[in-house]
Each structure stands twice: as structure tokens, then as C-alpha cells.
Write a protein that holds these residues in place. Structure first.
Motif, PDB file in Angstrom:
ATOM      1  N   SER A 254     -18.093  10.741 -20.244  1.00  0.00           N
ATOM      2  CA  SER A 254     -19.306  10.989 -19.458  1.00  0.00           C
ATOM      3  C   SER A 254     -19.927  12.276 -19.979  1.00  0.00           C
ATOM      4  O   SER A 254     -19.213  13.223 -20.317  1.00  0.00           O
ATOM      5  CB  SER A 254     -18.969  11.133 -17.966  1.00  0.00           C
ATOM      6  OG  SER A 254     -18.378   9.953 -17.463  1.00  0.00           O
ATOM      7  N   GLY A 255     -21.248  12.300 -20.076  1.00  0.00           N
ATOM      8  CA  GLY A 255     -21.941  13.483 -20.571  1.00  0.00           C
ATOM      9  C   GLY A 255     -22.854  14.071 -19.514  1.00  0.00           C
ATOM     10  O   GLY A 255     -23.546  13.348 -18.800  1.00  0.00           O
ATOM     11  N   THR A 256     -22.831  15.406 -19.398  1.00  0.00           N
ATOM     12  CA  THR A 256     -23.700  16.117 -18.448  1.00  0.00           C
ATOM     13  C   THR A 256     -24.473  17.187 -19.199  1.00  0.00           C
ATOM     14  O   THR A 256     -23.894  17.940 -19.990  1.00  0.00           O
ATOM     15  CB  THR A 256     -22.881  16.773 -17.326  1.00  0.00           C
ATOM     16  OG1 THR A 256     -22.115  15.778 -16.646  1.00  0.00           O
ATOM     17  CG2 THR A 256     -23.791  17.466 -16.316  1.00  0.00           C
ATOM     18  N   LEU A 257     -25.777  17.268 -18.953  1.00  0.00           N
ATOM     19  CA  LEU A 257     -26.610  18.292 -19.579  1.00  0.00           C
ATOM     20  C   LEU A 257     -26.514  19.578 -18.774  1.00  0.00           C
ATOM     21  O   LEU A 257     -26.704  19.585 -17.557  1.00  0.00           O
ATOM     22  CB  LEU A 257     -28.063  17.817 -19.646  1.00  0.00           C
ATOM     23  CG  LEU A 257     -29.068  18.801 -20.248  1.00  0.00           C
ATOM     24  CD1 LEU A 257     -28.774  19.033 -21.730  1.00  0.00           C
ATOM     25  CD2 LEU A 257     -30.495  18.306 -20.059  1.00  0.00           C
ATOM     26  N   ILE A 258     -26.224  20.684 -19.458  1.00  0.00           N
ATOM     27  CA  ILE A 258     -26.206  22.006 -18.820  1.00  0.00           C
ATOM     28  C   ILE A 258     -27.513  22.700 -19.182  1.00  0.00           C
ATOM     29  O   ILE A 258     -27.862  22.810 -20.359  1.00  0.00           O
ATOM     30  CB  ILE A 258     -25.002  22.835 -19.295  1.00  0.00           C
ATOM     31  CG1 ILE A 258     -23.690  22.122 -18.936  1.00  0.00           C
ATOM     32  CG2 ILE A 258     -25.028  24.234 -18.677  1.00  0.00           C
ATOM     33  CD1 ILE A 258     -22.452  22.780 -19.507  1.00  0.00           C
ATOM     34  N   GLN A 259     -28.249  23.147 -18.174  1.00  0.00           N
ATOM     35  CA  GLN A 259     -29.556  23.761 -18.403  1.00  0.00           C
ATOM     36  C   GLN A 259     -29.476  25.284 -18.384  1.00  0.00           C
ATOM     37  O   GLN A 259     -28.617  25.863 -17.723  1.00  0.00           O
ATOM     38  CB  GLN A 259     -30.560  23.279 -17.353  1.00  0.00           C
ATOM     39  CG  GLN A 259     -30.839  21.774 -17.445  1.00  0.00           C
ATOM     40  CD  GLN A 259     -31.802  21.304 -16.388  1.00  0.00           C
ATOM     41  OE1 GLN A 259     -31.737  21.733 -15.240  1.00  0.00           O
ATOM     42  NE2 GLN A 259     -32.709  20.409 -16.764  1.00  0.00           N
ATOM     43  N   GLY A 260     -30.403  25.904 -19.119  1.00  0.00           N
ATOM     44  CA  GLY A 260     -30.489  27.355 -19.173  1.00  0.00           C
ATOM     45  C   GLY A 260     -31.243  27.917 -17.990  1.00  0.00           C
ATOM     46  O   GLY A 260     -31.640  27.187 -17.076  1.00  0.00           O
ATOM     47  N   PRO A 261     -31.499  29.247 -17.984  1.00  0.00           N
ATOM     48  CA  PRO A 261     -32.156  29.896 -16.828  1.00  0.00           C
ATOM     49  C   PRO A 261     -33.554  29.387 -16.553  1.00  0.00           C
ATOM     50  O   PRO A 261     -34.051  29.495 -15.441  1.00  0.00           O
ATOM     51  CB  PRO A 261     -32.161  31.388 -17.216  1.00  0.00           C
ATOM     52  CG  PRO A 261     -31.938  31.417 -18.694  1.00  0.00           C
ATOM     53  CD  PRO A 261     -31.124  30.215 -19.015  1.00  0.00           C
ATOM     54  N   GLU A 262     -34.219  28.829 -17.564  1.00  0.00           N
ATOM     55  CA  GLU A 262     -35.572  28.313 -17.377  1.00  0.00           C
ATOM     56  C   GLU A 262     -35.582  26.778 -17.413  1.00  0.00           C
ATOM     57  O   GLU A 262     -36.576  26.144 -17.763  1.00  0.00           O
ATOM     58  CB  GLU A 262     -36.500  28.876 -18.453  1.00  0.00           C
ATOM     59  CG  GLU A 262     -36.655  30.403 -18.360  1.00  0.00           C
ATOM     60  CD  GLU A 262     -37.598  30.950 -19.417  1.00  0.00           C
ATOM     61  OE1 GLU A 262     -38.167  30.130 -20.189  1.00  0.00           O
ATOM     62  OE2 GLU A 262     -37.766  32.169 -19.472  1.00  0.00           O
ATOM     63  N   ASN A 263     -34.438  26.189 -17.049  1.00  0.00           N
ATOM     64  CA  ASN A 263     -34.268  24.735 -16.988  1.00  0.00           C
ATOM     65  C   ASN A 263     -34.403  24.047 -18.351  1.00  0.00           C
ATOM     66  O   ASN A 263     -34.654  22.838 -18.418  1.00  0.00           O
ATOM     67  CB  ASN A 263     -35.259  24.103 -15.993  1.00  0.00           C
ATOM     68  CG  ASN A 263     -35.006  24.547 -14.564  1.00  0.00           C
ATOM     69  OD1 ASN A 263     -33.855  24.732 -14.164  1.00  0.00           O
ATOM     70  ND2 ASN A 263     -36.059  24.737 -13.804  1.00  0.00           N
ATOM     71  N   GLU A 264     -34.239  24.816 -19.423  1.00  0.00           N
ATOM     72  CA  GLU A 264     -34.277  24.218 -20.749  1.00  0.00           C
ATOM     73  C   GLU A 264     -32.885  23.706 -21.115  1.00  0.00           C
ATOM     74  O   GLU A 264     -31.882  24.242 -20.641  1.00  0.00           O
ATOM     75  CB  GLU A 264     -34.744  25.248 -21.791  1.00  0.00           C
ATOM     76  CG  GLU A 264     -33.713  26.284 -22.214  1.00  0.00           C
ATOM     77  CD  GLU A 264     -33.506  27.422 -21.227  1.00  0.00           C
ATOM     78  OE1 GLU A 264     -32.794  28.381 -21.569  1.00  0.00           O
ATOM     79  OE2 GLU A 264     -34.053  27.340 -20.102  1.00  0.00           O
ATOM     80  N   PRO A 265     -32.796  22.628 -21.931  1.00  0.00           N
ATOM     81  CA  PRO A 265     -31.474  22.154 -22.365  1.00  0.00           C
ATOM     82  C   PRO A 265     -30.704  23.267 -23.058  1.00  0.00           C
ATOM     83  O   PRO A 265     -31.225  23.939 -23.953  1.00  0.00           O
ATOM     84  CB  PRO A 265     -31.827  21.018 -23.342  1.00  0.00           C
ATOM     85  CG  PRO A 265     -33.194  20.568 -22.942  1.00  0.00           C
ATOM     86  CD  PRO A 265     -33.896  21.803 -22.464  1.00  0.00           C
ATOM     87  N   PHE A 266     -29.470  23.489 -22.619  1.00  0.00           N
ATOM     88  CA  PHE A 266     -28.687  24.616 -23.142  1.00  0.00           C
ATOM     89  C   PHE A 266     -27.414  24.148 -23.850  1.00  0.00           C
ATOM     90  O   PHE A 266     -27.096  24.579 -24.953  1.00  0.00           O
ATOM     91  CB  PHE A 266     -28.333  25.565 -21.989  1.00  0.00           C
ATOM     92  CG  PHE A 266     -27.551  26.774 -22.410  1.00  0.00           C
ATOM     93  CD1 PHE A 266     -28.153  27.777 -23.146  1.00  0.00           C
ATOM     94  CD2 PHE A 266     -26.204  26.892 -22.081  1.00  0.00           C
ATOM     95  CE1 PHE A 266     -27.432  28.888 -23.553  1.00  0.00           C
ATOM     96  CE2 PHE A 266     -25.473  27.988 -22.481  1.00  0.00           C
ATOM     97  CZ  PHE A 266     -26.087  28.995 -23.219  1.00  0.00           C
TER      98      PHE A 266
END
Length: 528
Positions: A254-266
Motif C-alpha cells: 500500500s502506498g501513502t503520499l506524505i505532503q510537505g508544509p505547503e501540501n506539496e508532494p514530499f
């Protein structure tokens, strides 16, 4: 002057026992940005400045009761950390000893009366500038201290958070990989190392996650990552993972996207679960379920075999009778009878061969191109006699020229048998509760629509409650009475269809019936 601004201005103390001198100082300081505190005596000055932060004090040396030196000493004694710069005013010649006494008490300058007002004003501005600079430095120092304290707290929180993160990472029963957007592993759990056959994090970190995916699965894994970026989450996709020794195991990732402080893909969090043992269990259970289906259909199968056997028996009886009536049989008569006998023998052989292959384990299964309607007819042939015996009308409506699909035809038959068996049970349950007789019907049809092969099985049984539908595909979940179902039939059917990249939809109304819809995308059509 604005009151709020006045409260932030530096304070200057002026002290002289002569009213005219004090007034002169007050007029001199009128245009300077400062709050003026005036006093006619040393005692008044002490009272008015108690607890005040003074930028400068201009003090007359010669005053009754308490002179300027004594006042200066007391002012600075009250402020041991912040000495007040003091300008002494005097109309008399001051000896060197008196000057030293003044400097010891806090003096920064002496001015002889009558003084040059421009000179005094200039010196006052210098001291105010120094005070303002000092206040700015103090304010910056306070901010720096607050920032330091905040950073200390954040560092402490970060450390605690890191420990919590590390604990959760290593407490997970599944392998966890943290990667950057290019798939480079930046962190890894202990279970992940065990799954891959490594002992040190450095053996894995810095490498691409794709290094641990078998070559034939890399394109699928890249699609999973792409879908994770677009949708934020992808769950339970089967992928073969390669170990250190180049062996591999089947995993569910399973894959989960972790976002940065400005909701950008991190970055990505990839969770890998070893499902090798589960797959072995499923294979055994699929085979056991298949054998159970054969057991339930035994009576119908026996009838299917008995029919041609009875025909063969009648033919042989007829031949024996004719033989007893005449010495020689006609060739045409004998040929017709023997051909009919062989046809029925062939029918028996086909039934037995199909049951033998159907009941075989899937360990050596090979995916082949097969016709979906043929599989449906084969499955129906093993249940048709049961349906007739129980007065259930089974209607077939199979579209012609459907595209072939890739899969295991016998496993697909198992899906059809499972759903037909459930439909039969649902009709029986409704019949047992219904006071009035009704025509028991199962409709089975196949067709092609919207680039999908679709198989629909509809019954007019008791139906399924809406709250139960979403759980029907889960293992060991059953709506049947205790002892009448394992809760694995539909779960196995769902797994089989999922492996064919398809899905199963359920539409049901209580007391009206249920429709199971199997959808297989046309992409399952290949040339072998």
C-alpha cells in the motif's frame, strides 16, 4: 503626544532644588523624544523613579539634605544590573576628589553652570541614542532567548516525536519503507530488513525501492507510485518483492503520499505485507471449497452419469433381445445401436474427465485463453439436475461471440458454482419462510458492454440486508445460519475474480432477490 507612544519613550530624570534651573532644563528638553521626570529634591527624585527604567539623569550636585552624589549612589544601588548614566550640574569648581566621587556614584560627565545649552542638548541626544541602541540590543537578546527557548522545546518535542515515530515504525508487523519522490529509500523499519534478508539499515537506505521489485513487476510498481501521487493512497496491490539472495516472496503493498508544509508532494510511505502463507492457505481453501461443491453436487452428477448408463443398458437389452429372436442382426441396425452406445460412453467419459480436472489442486495451474460461456455451461451442467430436482428454473441467456479471456477456466467455474449455490440457498430460505408458493427462478446471462465482459446471476430469493452487503466478500463472514456456511465461498470467488483484474458487484433487496454481477475488463483479452 500620543499616550501609547509616550509610554514607550525613554525616561530622563532632572533634579535641581532651584525652580528656575529646573524650568530651564524642562524647556531645553521640550523637543526631545523622551518622558521627563522632574524633582526639586533628592528624596522626591527617589520617590518618583522607584521601579522606573531611566535612560539618563541630570542632577544638580549641591542640594540640601541629600546632595547629587548621594542621590546618584542610591539610584544605582536600586539598579545593580542597569547603571544609570548621570550628568552632574555644578556652579562651583569641582576638585579631583569630588570628580572621582561623582564617577564612582555613576557620573558620565560634568557640566559647569552656566552651561552651553547646545552642548548639553547634544550630549543628552548621544546618551538617548546609546540608550535606544541598548534597548534594541536588549529586545533582540530577549527575542533570541525566546527563540532559543522555543527551539529547545521544539528540539525536545522533535526528539520525543522521533522516538515515537521510530517506535511505531518498528512496532508495525508489516514492512515500512519511506522513500523520496524518486523512489530512493530514506528510512526503513526493522521488519522491512527482515523481509529483505538484511540486518543493517545502511544496506537498504539510499537504494531505489525498485531494486527490490522483480523485473516483471517494476512497471506495475511505477503505476502504483503514480497513482499514489494523484490519489494520495493506494491499497493492497500484490507485488513480488526480491530478497537479498534473489529469491522472492509475494507481498501486498500500500502506498501513502506524505505532503510537505505547503501540501506539496514530499515523500512516500510504502507498506509491504508478506502474504505468502495467506496465499498458500487460500489455495488449500479454494481446493477444499471446490471439493465441498462437488460433494453438494454429487447427487446431480450421479444423475448425469446414470442417464447415459440407463441408455446403454436399454440398448444392450434390446440387442440381446433381438439376438434371441433371430440368428443374425442386420448390419445397419447394429451400427446404429453401437454408435449410440459409444456416444453415451463418450458423454460419461467427458463428465468424469471434467470432474477430475475440476477437483485437481491449483498448484500446477496454467493461465490459458478460454471461452467464458463454455465455463458457464460446464458449471451449470454440474448443478442443473439439482435445480430440476428442487423445481428451480435456471434460465440461461449467453451472448454469442464474446471475446476470450485469460485465466483458469476451472477456477472461474468455481465462482459460478459458488454464486449459484448461494442463489439456491437464498431461494430455499425464502421458500421456508413464505406461506404462499412462488416460482423459483435463477437467471444467468453473459454479455459485453462498455469494454467489459459481464456475467449476471439473479435469483428471486430472500435478498441481503444493505448493511451486510459490504462485508460479504470478507473471509469467514456469512449471513447463513450456524453450520450452514463457512463464510469463505464469496471471499474465494472475489479473490479469483480480482486475480483476473475484475470485480464483483452485488445488488439486492430484501424479500425480492439478489443480483451478482461479475465484470471483467476487455484488457483481459490477450493473444498467447
Amino acid at each position: 503626544m500620543n499616550k501609547s507612544k509616550s509610554n514607550t519613550l525613554p525616561k530622563i530624570l532632572i533634579v535641581d532644588d532651584r525652580q528656575d534651573q529646573l524650568l530651564f532644563l524642562e524647556i531645553l528638553l521640550k523637543n526631545i523624544d523622551a518622558n521627563i521626570i522632574k524633582a526639586y529634591s533628592a528624596m522626591e527624585a527617589l520617590e518618583k523613579t522607584e521601579g522606573e527604567d531611566l535612560a539618563l539623569a541630570i542632577v544638580d550636585v549641591m542640594m540640601p539634605t541629600m546632595n547629587g552624589y548621594e542621590l546618584a549612589s542610591k539610584l544605582n544601588a536600586e539598579r545593580p544590573k542597569e547603571k544609570i548614566p548621570i550628568i552632574f550640574l555644578t556652579a562651583y569648581y569641582t576638585s579631583e576628589d569630588q570628580i572621582n566621587t561623582g564617577y564612582e556614584s555613576g557620573a558620565v560627565d560634568y557640566i559647569i553652570k552656566p552651561f552651553n545649552d547646545k552642548l548639553l542638548k547634544s550630549k543628552i541626544k548621544v546618551f538617548l541614542d546609546l540608550y535606544n541602541q541598548k534597548q534594541k540590543i536588549k529586545e533582540y537578546s530577549d527575542k533570541l532567548k525566546r527563540s532559543h527557548d522555543k527551539l529547545t522545546r521544539l528540539n525536545k518535542y522533535l526528539k520525543a516525536s522521533e522516538e515515537k515515530y521510530r517506535t511505531l515504525l518498528n512496532a508495525s508487523p508489516d514492512g515500512i519503507f519511506i522513500t523520496d519522490l524518486d523512489g530512493i529509500i530514506t528510512d526503513v523499519s526493522g521488519i522491512s530488513l527482515e523481509l529483505l534478508g538484511f540486518t543493517k539499515e545502511n544496506d537498504v537506505m539510499g537504494r531505489s525501492f525498485y531494486d527490490f521489485v522483480t523485473a516483471d513487476e517494476r512497471e506495475k510498481t511505477q503505476e502504483i507510485i503514480g497513482k499514489t501521487i494523484n490519489e494520495g493512497l493506494v491499497q493492497n496491490v500484490e507485488v513480488k518483492i526480491k530478497r537479498r539472495d534473489n529469491s522472492f516472496f509475494l507481498s501486498e503493498i500500500s502506498g501513502t503520499l506524505i505532503q510537505g508544509p505547503e501540501n506539496e508532494p514530499f515523500s512516500f510511505m510504502i507498506i509491504a505485507r508478506d502474504i505468502s502463507q495467506r496465499k498458500k492457505f487460500e489455495k488449500k481453501q479454494i481446493h477444499a471449497d471446490r471439493m465441498a461443491s462437488l460433494g453438494e453436487m454429487a447427487a446431480g452428477i450421479a444423475h448425469e452419469i446414470n442417464q447415459p448408463l440407463n441408455t446403454i443398458s436399454l440398448i444392450l437389452d434390446n440387442i440381446l433381445y433381438e439376438t434371441s429372436q433371430q440368428k443374425q442382426l442386420e448390419e445397419d441396425y447394429l451400427s446404429k445401436k453401437l454408435n449410440k452406445t459409444f456416444n453415451n460412453i463418450e458423454r460419461i467419459r467427458n463428465i468424469i474427465d471434467h470432474i477430475r480436472v475440476f477437483s485437481r489442486s491449483d498448484e500446477d495451474k496454467i493461465l490459458t485463453r478460454f471461452d467464458i460461456n463454455t465455463s458457464i455451461r460446464n458449471a451449470v451442467s454440474m448443478m442443473s439436475e439439482q435445480m430440476k430436482h428442487h423445481a428451480i428454473r435456471l434460465n440461461l441467456s449467453l451472448a454469442e461471440n464474446l471475446p476470450a479471456i485469460i485465466g483458469n477456466t476451472y477456477r472461474f467455474e468455481q465462482v459460478i458454482l459458488n454464486i449459484l449455490s448461494n442463489a439456491k440457498d437464498a431461494i430455499f430460505n425464502k421458500k421456508s419462510k413464505n406461506e404462499h408458493p412462488f416460482e423459483m427462478i435463477i437467471d444467468l446471462k453473459s454479455y459485453f458492454k462498455n469494454q467489459c465482459l459481464i456475467v449476471e446471476i439473479t435469483d428471486n430469493g430472500e435478498g441481503i440486508k444493505e448493511e451486510d452487503i459490504e462485508y460479504l466478500m470478507l473471509p469467514f463472514y456469512t449471513t447463513k445460519d450456524t453450520g450452514k456456511g463457512t463464510g469463505l465461498g464469496l471471499y474465494i470467488s472475489y479473490q479469483i475474480i480480482s486475480e483476473m483484474k475484475g470485480t464483483i458487484e452485488i445488488i439486492s433487496k430484501v424479500d425480492q432477490g439478489t443480483t451478482f454481477k461479475i465484470l471483467l475488463k476487455e484488457q483481459n483479452k490477450y493473444n498467447l
